[in-house]
Design a protein around this motif. Structure first.
Motif, PDB file in Angstrom:
ATOM      1  N   MET A   1      12.227  11.049   6.661  1.00 54.88           N
ATOM      2  CA  MET A   1      12.476  10.922   5.547  1.00 54.88           C
ATOM      3  C   MET A   1      11.361  10.409   4.630  1.00 54.88           C
ATOM      4  N   ILE A   2      10.960  10.755   3.492  1.00 49.87           N
ATOM      5  CA  ILE A   2       9.930  10.557   2.667  1.00 49.87           C
ATOM      6  C   ILE A   2       9.611   9.085   2.510  1.00 49.87           C
ATOM      7  N   LYS A   3      10.911   8.197   2.016  1.00 50.40           N
ATOM      8  CA  LYS A   3      11.046   6.720   1.849  1.00 50.40           C
ATOM      9  C   LYS A   3      10.509   6.132   3.088  1.00 50.40           C
ATOM     10  N   ASP A   4      11.135   6.528   4.401  1.00 46.85           N
ATOM     11  CA  ASP A   4      10.642   5.920   5.686  1.00 46.85           C
ATOM     12  C   ASP A   4       9.360   6.039   5.780  1.00 46.85           C
ATOM     13  N   ASN A   5       8.831   7.242   5.626  1.00 46.44           N
ATOM     14  CA  ASN A   5       7.463   7.605   5.909  1.00 46.44           C
ATOM     15  C   ASN A   5       6.519   6.747   5.208  1.00 46.44           C
ATOM     16  N   LEU A   6       6.735   6.480   3.890  1.00 41.23           N
ATOM     17  CA  LEU A   6       5.938   5.371   3.150  1.00 41.23           C
ATOM     18  C   LEU A   6       6.245   4.286   3.524  1.00 41.23           C
ATOM     19  N   SER A   7       7.274   3.687   3.740  1.00 39.12           N
ATOM     20  CA  SER A   7       7.242   2.502   4.142  1.00 39.12           C
ATOM     21  C   SER A   7       6.473   2.049   5.544  1.00 39.12           C
ATOM     22  N   ASN A   8       6.708   2.783   6.383  1.00 41.61           N
ATOM     23  CA  ASN A   8       6.007   2.978   7.760  1.00 41.61           C
ATOM     24  C   ASN A   8       4.356   2.626   7.514  1.00 41.61           C
ATOM     25  N   LEU A   9       4.039   3.691   6.521  1.00 42.77           N
ATOM     26  CA  LEU A   9       2.666   3.834   6.406  1.00 42.77           C
ATOM     27  C   LEU A   9       1.931   2.497   5.562  1.00 42.77           C
ATOM     28  N   LEU A  10       2.692   1.955   4.578  1.00 41.08           N
ATOM     29  CA  LEU A  10       2.296   1.006   3.834  1.00 41.08           C
ATOM     30  C   LEU A  10       2.635  -0.245   4.982  1.00 41.08           C
ATOM     31  N   GLN A  11       3.085  -0.381   5.734  1.00 48.08           N
ATOM     32  CA  GLN A  11       3.163  -1.671   6.422  1.00 48.08           C
ATOM     33  C   GLN A  11       1.929  -1.590   7.495  1.00 48.08           C
ATOM     34  N   SER A  12       1.502  -0.220   7.592  1.00 49.03           N
ATOM     35  CA  SER A  12       0.265  -0.144   8.801  1.00 49.03           C
ATOM     36  C   SER A  12      -1.029  -0.253   7.896  1.00 49.03           C
ATOM     37  N   ILE A  13      -0.929  -0.693   6.526  1.00 51.23           N
ATOM     38  CA  ILE A  13      -2.375  -0.587   6.153  1.00 51.23           C
ATOM     39  C   ILE A  13      -2.434  -2.030   5.261  1.00 51.23           C
ATOM     40  N   PRO A  14      -3.657  -2.438   4.940  1.00 53.33           N
ATOM     41  CA  PRO A  14      -3.689  -3.799   4.165  1.00 53.33           C
ATOM     42  C   PRO A  14      -3.188  -3.526   2.778  1.00 53.33           C
ATOM     43  N   ASP A  15      -2.741  -4.664   2.320  1.00 48.86           N
ATOM     44  CA  ASP A  15      -2.466  -4.727   0.844  1.00 48.86           C
ATOM     45  C   ASP A  15      -3.249  -4.256  -0.110  1.00 48.86           C
ATOM     46  N   SER A  16      -4.876  -4.604   0.350  1.00 50.79           N
ATOM     47  CA  SER A  16      -5.864  -4.345  -0.532  1.00 50.79           C
ATOM     48  C   SER A  16      -6.333  -3.044  -0.663  1.00 50.79           C
ATOM     49  N   ALA A  17      -5.806  -2.083   0.268  1.00 51.16           N
ATOM     50  CA  ALA A  17      -6.007  -0.808   0.180  1.00 51.16           C
ATOM     51  C   ALA A  17      -4.926   0.021  -0.819  1.00 51.16           C
ATOM     52  N   THR A  18      -5.417   1.105  -1.424  1.00 48.92           N
ATOM     53  CA  THR A  18      -4.597   1.922  -2.163  1.00 48.92           C
ATOM     54  C   THR A  18      -4.215   3.042  -1.427  1.00 48.92           C
ATOM     55  N   LEU A  19      -2.852   3.391  -1.528  1.00 48.03           N
ATOM     56  CA  LEU A  19      -2.391   4.662  -0.816  1.00 48.03           C
ATOM     57  C   LEU A  19      -2.258   5.750  -2.095  1.00 48.03           C
ATOM     58  N   VAL A  20      -3.038   6.979  -1.879  1.00 53.25           N
ATOM     59  CA  VAL A  20      -2.652   8.019  -2.823  1.00 53.25           C
ATOM     60  C   VAL A  20      -1.833   8.812  -2.106  1.00 53.25           C
ATOM     61  N   ALA A  21      -0.602   9.232  -2.468  1.00 54.73           N
ATOM     62  CA  ALA A  21       0.361  10.216  -1.882  1.00 54.73           C
ATOM     63  C   ALA A  21      -0.089  11.632  -2.265  1.00 54.73           C
ATOM     64  N   VAL A  22      -0.734  12.552  -1.276  1.00 53.30           N
ATOM     65  CA  VAL A  22      -1.101  13.758  -1.615  1.00 53.30           C
ATOM     66  C   VAL A  22       0.311  14.667  -1.422  1.00 53.30           C
ATOM     67  N   SER A  23       0.399  14.985  -2.850  1.00 48.37           N
ATOM     68  CA  SER A  23       1.548  15.784  -2.993  1.00 48.37           C
ATOM     69  C   SER A  23       1.447  17.289  -3.158  1.00 48.37           C
ATOM     70  N   LYS A  24       0.311  17.880  -2.941  1.00 51.27           N
ATOM     71  CA  LYS A  24      -0.129  19.324  -3.416  1.00 51.27           C
ATOM     72  C   LYS A  24       0.881  20.053  -2.481  1.00 51.27           C
ATOM     73  N   THR A  25       1.265  21.142  -3.162  1.00 51.17           N
ATOM     74  CA  THR A  25       2.256  22.080  -2.509  1.00 51.17           C
ATOM     75  C   THR A  25       3.763  21.541  -2.598  1.00 51.17           C
ATOM     76  N   LYS A  26       3.938  20.414  -2.722  1.00 47.27           N
ATOM     77  CA  LYS A  26       5.144  19.700  -2.701  1.00 47.27           C
ATOM     78  C   LYS A  26       5.925  20.082  -3.796  1.00 47.27           C
ATOM     79  N   PRO A  27       7.510  20.177  -3.981  1.00 48.01           N
ATOM     80  CA  PRO A  27       8.141  20.187  -4.848  1.00 48.01           C
ATOM     81  C   PRO A  27       8.424  18.674  -5.486  1.00 48.01           C
TER      82      PRO A  27
END
Ligand SMILES: *Cc1c(COP(=O)(O)O)cnc(C)c1O
Length: 212
Positions: A1-27
């Motif tokens: 699930m997108i939500k879980d993927n996001l939260s797992n990812l955010l937990q693995s990176i420092p707060d100071s880093a910005t996550l750009v979700a690359v949504s090309k080709t996705k609905p």
């Protein structure tokens, strides 16, 4: 699930880093799912697709142009784009400045540097970055840092040295130009990019699943 993927990812990176979700080709529905989980930065590589999605999605999304940008298409994203990662020529920068002026806004940009060994990747050399920075008299462009893509390879040492070369140039110029953004790292190499000093990662398939 997108939500879980996001939260797992955010937990693995420092707060100071910005996550750009690359949504090309996705609905749009997939972007909305990420938005509802709190994601606000989205990356697209095609002008038309970004403009179409921006029309139907919430206004407070920050749109990142990460793909090669043609000068004649800048006008379609100039009114709303948050950050253009893919500036690879002076002529493109001139056009972004012109469109920024027309839209009465300063457009945030990153210089895309070619750090990969591969021939196909777009980007500036460090020498041409020097030239651009030395004659930077833009009124409606703000250069906030650099973007780079490492070679598509399993050779970690090579990726590491490519990221480090970009990080080194970034550090040399950061203070003088008041830079705050070093955009490097994708699904396959973002941990390495962060360890090399990345402040912004662009992750697609690890959030939204593989693209067709
Ligand atoms: C597609 C793309 C990404 C994301 O790639 P993933 O491997 O799906 O994370 C990042 N940066 C750029 C410039 C891209 O075109």
């Amino acid at each position: 699930m997108i939500k879980d993927n996001l939260s797992n990812l955010l937990q693995s990176i420092p707060d100071s880093a910005t996550l750009v979700a690359v949504s090309k080709t996705k609905p749009v529905a997939s972007l909305l799912e990420a938005y509802e989980a709190g994601q606000r930065d989205f990356g697209e590589n095609k002008v038309q697709e970004m403009a179409d999605k921006a029309t139907v999605l919430p206004q407070n999304i920050r749109w990142h142009m990460i793909g090669h940008l043609q000068r004649n298409k800048v006008k379609y994203i100039a009114p709303f784009v948050s950050l253009i990662h893919s500036v690879d020529s002076v002529r493109l920068l001139n056009e972004i400045d012109k469109q920024g002026q027309k839209n009465n806004r300063v457009i945030n940009c990153l210089l895309q540097v070619r750090i990969a060994q591969e021939e196909t990747k777009f980007g500036l050399t460090f020498d041409s970055c020097d030239e651009i920075l030395n004659q930077n008299n833009y009124t409606h462009v703000r250069i906030r840092g650099l973007m780079g893509m490492a070679s598509f390879t399993n050779n970690q040492a090579q990726i590491d040295s490519e990221f480090k070369s970009l990080a080194q140039y970034y550090k040399q110029h950061q203070e003088h130009h008041e830079w705050d953004t070093l955009s490097m790292g994708m699904s396959g190499d973002y941990p390495l990019a962060l360890s090399c000093g990345s402040t912004m990662i662009r992750v697609g398939s690890r959030i939204f699943g593989a693209r067709n």
